[in-house]
Design an enzyme around this catalytic site. Structure first.
Site, short mmCIF file in Angstrom:
data_model
loop_
_atom_site.label_atom_id
_atom_site.label_comp_id
_atom_site.label_asym_id
_atom_site.label_seq_id
_atom_site.Cartn_x
_atom_site.Cartn_y
_atom_site.Cartn_z
CE LYS A 153 -58.68 -49.51 -64.85
NZ LYS A 153 -59.64 -48.43 -65.03
NE ARG A 188 -58.05 -49.73 -71.48
CZ ARG A 188 -57.38 -50.47 -70.61
NH1 ARG A 188 -58.02 -50.99 -69.57
NH2 ARG A 188 -56.10 -50.71 -70.77
#
Length: 212
Positions: A153, A188
């Protein structure tokens, strides 16, 4: 479009279902896609809108009687990074999830089939994403399984000075460990073998659990 989404995901789900018994999650905000994906062999619905984009999603999932992942977001993926003003990001995310949980149960979804996701990086600045990770205990207090997606991210960009997501694997490992240490149940990830090792060591240290 709905037609293109179905054309992309249904054949993949059908093929995977033939080859593995591992649970398959369909990532969609459309009730009709969720319905057809489950019919094709998927097991879980993952809705990044927290079931706010499609008014039929919760009733559809209730009828399908499958687990649903409710994620926090503001706006859409195109507009979300312009909607990052919060008085208290953790409290407001928790309130959103509480509201969606209530709506889900009102539609007939069993609480045992609800998973929550604070949406790291979705309508959050890097600082807000870090604060969410630091204060995961407040989300755990909602008493639902907690899913966290930190893999590659952009909140790691200012920390690591790495612009390319694939270069953030070690940052991802650290973030995954931190999430597990604070009570995360599901991760995830993109780099599955590497993060599987991270998870197993984190579980052994933080939860005294060693997979045999």
């Amino acid at each position: 479009s709905t037609e293109e989404e179905l054309n992309r995901v249904i054949p993949v789900i059908q093929k995977l279902r033939q080859e593995t018994s591992i649970p398959i999650s369909i990532d969609t905000t459309k009730a009709i896609v969720a319905e057809k994906a489950i019919a094709a062999g998927a097991d879980i619905v993952n809705d990044i809108s927290g079931a706010t984009f499609d008014a039929k999603m919760l009733a559809t999932v209730a009828q399908l009687d499958v687990p649903i992942i409710l994620m926090h977001i503001r706006g859409t993926p195109k507009t979300m990074q312009t909607l990052t003003e919060y008085q208290d990001v953790v409290a407001e995310v928790a309130q959103f999830l509480t509201t969606q949980i209530a709506q889900a149960t009102a539609c007939g979804i069993d609480q045992s089939k609800i998973i929550i996701d604070p949406g790291i990086g979705f309508a959050k600045t890097a600082t807000q994403s870090l604060e969410l990770l630091q204060r995961l205990a407040e989300l755990k207090s909602l008493n639902f399984p907690l899913l966290i997606g930190v893999s590659r991210k952009s909140f790691m960009r200012p920390i690591l000075n790495k612009d390319h997501p694939q270069d953030r694997i070690w940052g991802t490992a650290a973030a995954c460990y931190g999430a597990i240490a604070r009570g995360t149940d599901i991760l995830r990830v993109h780099d599955v073998p590497e993060m599987y090792d991270v998870c197993r060591v984190a579980d052994a240290i933080e939860r005294n659990f060693i997979q045999q």
